[in-house]
Design a protein around this motif. Sequence first.
Motif, mmCIF file in Angstrom:
data_model
loop_
_atom_site.group_PDB
_atom_site.id
_atom_site.type_symbol
_atom_site.label_atom_id
_atom_site.label_comp_id
_atom_site.label_asym_id
_atom_site.label_seq_id
_atom_site.Cartn_x
_atom_site.Cartn_y
_atom_site.Cartn_z
ATOM 1 N N PHE A 238 0.865 -1.166 0.000
ATOM 2 C CA PHE A 238 0.000 0.000 0.000
ATOM 3 C C PHE A 238 0.906 1.222 0.000
ATOM 4 O O PHE A 238 1.919 1.253 0.691
ATOM 5 N N HIS A 239 0.565 2.221 -0.794
ATOM 6 C CA HIS A 239 1.385 3.413 -0.917
ATOM 7 C C HIS A 239 0.597 4.614 -0.402
ATOM 8 O O HIS A 239 -0.516 4.860 -0.846
ATOM 9 N N TRP A 240 1.170 5.339 0.538
ATOM 10 C CA TRP A 240 0.564 6.564 1.041
ATOM 11 C C TRP A 240 1.430 7.735 0.598
ATOM 12 O O TRP A 240 2.617 7.788 0.910
ATOM 13 N N ARG A 241 0.820 8.655 -0.125
ATOM 14 C CA ARG A 241 1.560 9.811 -0.612
ATOM 15 C C ARG A 241 1.678 10.838 0.508
ATOM 16 O O ARG A 241 0.689 11.367 0.987
ATOM 17 N N ILE A 242 2.921 11.125 0.916
ATOM 18 C CA ILE A 242 3.183 12.122 1.948
ATOM 19 C C ILE A 242 3.144 13.519 1.328
ATOM 20 O O ILE A 242 2.574 14.440 1.880
#
Length: 105
Positions: free
Chosen positions: A13-17
């Motif tokens: 899962f990728h969370w864009r900071i």
Amino acid sequence: EVGEAIIQVSHLFHWRISTRFLVNMGPLFQSGLRGFGDDVTYFSGVGGYAGFTALPEGWTKIPLDISVNYRYPLTLYDTQFGGFSREAIQKEGHWIEIGLGLAFL
């Protein structure tokens, strides 16, 4: 032990900071054979995967993807120790993965 062959599958899962930085996390599953040349045994297990990705395509002329990730696989089943047993549960070590790729959407 002469060597081993491992297949590892993960669903990250990728969370864009921010626009250029992402945090990656997710579970992984591993399966493989070890002990080539001697007694070959089968093993499998689970683990965790975490890290971050930088997308410096605005700073460079090519769309780069630079990643640093940490993996921690854990063996739960090993035929050398009779399948699912207390002896089969082993830490496979700490993995640090550095990746460089092209970031096309």
